[in-house]
Design a protein around this motif. Sequence first.
Motif, PDB file in Angstrom:
ATOM      1  N   CYS A  18      38.113  40.175  39.511  1.00  0.00           N
ATOM      2  CA  CYS A  18      38.721  40.879  40.621  1.00  0.00           C
ATOM      3  C   CYS A  18      37.919  41.446  41.664  1.00  0.00           C
ATOM      4  O   CYS A  18      36.636  42.008  41.242  1.00  0.00           O
ATOM      5  CB  CYS A  18      39.699  41.750  40.194  1.00  0.00           C
ATOM      6  SG  CYS A  18      41.034  40.821  39.069  1.00  0.00           S
ATOM      7  N   ASN A  19      38.335  41.702  42.769  1.00  0.00           N
ATOM      8  CA  ASN A  19      37.421  42.459  43.960  1.00  0.00           C
ATOM      9  C   ASN A  19      37.705  43.694  43.674  1.00  0.00           C
ATOM     10  O   ASN A  19      36.881  44.622  44.433  1.00  0.00           O
ATOM     11  CB  ASN A  19      37.830  42.043  45.254  1.00  0.00           C
ATOM     12  CG  ASN A  19      37.619  40.473  45.629  1.00  0.00           C
ATOM     13  OD1 ASN A  19      36.504  40.095  45.254  1.00  0.00           O
ATOM     14  ND2 ASN A  19      38.587  39.775  46.057  1.00  0.00           N
ATOM     15  N   SER A  20      38.728  44.476  43.117  1.00  0.00           N
ATOM     16  CA  SER A  20      38.936  45.826  42.894  1.00  0.00           C
ATOM     17  C   SER A  20      39.534  46.165  41.788  1.00  0.00           C
ATOM     18  O   SER A  20      40.058  45.196  41.044  1.00  0.00           O
ATOM     19  CB  SER A  20      39.699  46.440  44.007  1.00  0.00           C
ATOM     20  OG  SER A  20      41.133  45.967  44.040  1.00  0.00           O
ATOM     21  N   ASP A  22      42.393  47.990  41.595  1.00  0.00           N
ATOM     22  CA  ASP A  22      43.582  47.874  41.778  1.00  0.00           C
ATOM     23  C   ASP A  22      44.034  46.233  41.632  1.00  0.00           C
ATOM     24  O   ASP A  22      45.080  46.139  41.040  1.00  0.00           O
ATOM     25  CB  ASP A  22      44.017  48.400  43.279  1.00  0.00           C
ATOM     26  CG  ASP A  22      44.031  49.909  43.192  1.00  0.00           C
ATOM     27  OD1 ASP A  22      44.154  50.534  42.375  1.00  0.00           O
ATOM     28  OD2 ASP A  22      43.824  50.217  44.397  1.00  0.00           O
ATOM     29  N   GLU A  23      43.264  45.515  42.210  1.00  0.00           N
ATOM     30  CA  GLU A  23      43.700  44.100  42.172  1.00  0.00           C
ATOM     31  C   GLU A  23      43.625  43.817  40.299  1.00  0.00           C
ATOM     32  O   GLU A  23      44.509  42.827  39.899  1.00  0.00           O
ATOM     33  CB  GLU A  23      42.625  43.112  42.737  1.00  0.00           C
ATOM     34  CG  GLU A  23      43.082  41.838  42.784  1.00  0.00           C
ATOM     35  CD  GLU A  23      41.979  40.925  43.575  1.00  0.00           C
ATOM     36  OE1 GLU A  23      42.418  39.936  44.145  1.00  0.00           O
ATOM     37  OE2 GLU A  23      40.653  41.220  43.465  1.00  0.00           O
ATOM     38  N   ALA A  24      42.685  44.197  39.790  1.00  0.00           N
ATOM     39  CA  ALA A  24      42.423  43.870  38.372  1.00  0.00           C
ATOM     40  C   ALA A  24      43.607  44.451  37.362  1.00  0.00           C
ATOM     41  O   ALA A  24      43.994  43.711  36.506  1.00  0.00           O
ATOM     42  CB  ALA A  24      41.156  44.619  37.723  1.00  0.00           C
ATOM     43  N   LYS A  25      44.306  45.554  37.916  1.00  0.00           N
ATOM     44  CA  LYS A  25      45.645  46.072  37.247  1.00  0.00           C
ATOM     45  C   LYS A  25      46.771  45.111  37.500  1.00  0.00           C
ATOM     46  O   LYS A  25      47.579  44.843  36.632  1.00  0.00           O
ATOM     47  CB  LYS A  25      46.033  47.444  37.820  1.00  0.00           C
ATOM     48  CG  LYS A  25      44.960  48.678  37.265  1.00  0.00           C
ATOM     49  CD  LYS A  25      45.463  49.970  37.887  1.00  0.00           C
ATOM     50  CE  LYS A  25      44.243  51.068  37.558  1.00  0.00           C
ATOM     51  NZ  LYS A  25      44.534  52.142  38.057  1.00  0.00           N
ATOM     52  N   VAL A  26      46.900  44.481  38.614  1.00  0.00           N
ATOM     53  CA  VAL A  26      47.936  43.639  38.904  1.00  0.00           C
ATOM     54  C   VAL A  26      47.979  42.527  38.032  1.00  0.00           C
ATOM     55  O   VAL A  26      48.667  41.895  37.473  1.00  0.00           O
ATOM     56  CB  VAL A  26      48.039  43.422  40.455  1.00  0.00           C
ATOM     57  CG1 VAL A  26      49.028  42.400  40.798  1.00  0.00           C
ATOM     58  CG2 VAL A  26      48.325  44.571  41.251  1.00  0.00           C
ATOM     59  N   VAL A  27      46.623  41.816  38.236  1.00  0.00           N
ATOM     60  CA  VAL A  27      46.363  40.609  37.220  1.00  0.00           C
ATOM     61  C   VAL A  27      46.590  40.817  35.759  1.00  0.00           C
ATOM     62  O   VAL A  27      47.082  40.143  35.392  1.00  0.00           O
ATOM     63  CB  VAL A  27      44.807  40.141  37.657  1.00  0.00           C
ATOM     64  CG1 VAL A  27      44.505  39.080  36.812  1.00  0.00           C
ATOM     65  CG2 VAL A  27      44.816  39.728  38.952  1.00  0.00           C
ATOM     66  N   SER A  29      48.219  43.191  34.663  1.00  0.00           N
ATOM     67  CA  SER A  29      50.048  43.053  34.252  1.00  0.00           C
ATOM     68  C   SER A  29      50.496  41.598  34.159  1.00  0.00           C
ATOM     69  O   SER A  29      51.582  41.433  33.284  1.00  0.00           O
ATOM     70  CB  SER A  29      50.526  43.956  35.419  1.00  0.00           C
ATOM     71  OG  SER A  29      51.946  43.705  35.264  1.00  0.00           O
ATOM     72  N   GLN A  30      50.234  40.925  35.099  1.00  0.00           N
ATOM     73  CA  GLN A  30      50.801  39.345  34.949  1.00  0.00           C
ATOM     74  C   GLN A  30      50.270  38.494  33.931  1.00  0.00           C
ATOM     75  O   GLN A  30      51.047  37.906  33.298  1.00  0.00           O
ATOM     76  CB  GLN A  30      50.314  38.938  36.356  1.00  0.00           C
ATOM     77  CG  GLN A  30      50.809  39.487  37.625  1.00  0.00           C
ATOM     78  CD  GLN A  30      52.442  39.054  37.607  1.00  0.00           C
ATOM     79  OE1 GLN A  30      52.966  38.279  37.534  1.00  0.00           O
ATOM     80  NE2 GLN A  30      52.999  40.370  38.020  1.00  0.00           N
TER      81      GLN A  30
END
Length: 136
Positions: A18-20, A22-27, A29-30
């Motif tokens: 991931c690029n950040s 925050d993006e890693a947390k979203v990914v 979670s999914q």
Amino acid sequence: AKNLGLYGERIGMLHVVCNSADEAKVVLSQLKMVVRPMYSSPPIHGALLVKKILGDPAKLAAWKKELSGMADRILEVRSLLRTGLEAKGTPGTWNHITDQIGMFSFTGLTPTQCERLISDHHIYLLKSGRISLAGL
């Protein structure tokens, strides 16, 4: 899993870059939503099959005999392949065929050579030169 033919019971791994944070947390979670049902209710039929085979002395002995026969056949194929290549005076050294282990062998052939084996002789292997010895 392979020695018992339970290919559908194997596990895998997934990496996501991931690029950040925050993006890693979203990914993450999914991904957790996708894998949760698998962890909560893992398949058991493969384990039951293994227990049935390994837990019964007669079945275990039969499985060991079959496994040994398959392993011996792969060793024989390796030996015959190397001997055949050397007997024909095929350029190169072929000791790597018998030095390797397992059902696959890296032949050292070029992509062009592999393509010729496939198209002219119906010998199927990857263009990287990797071949299944079980198919020979």
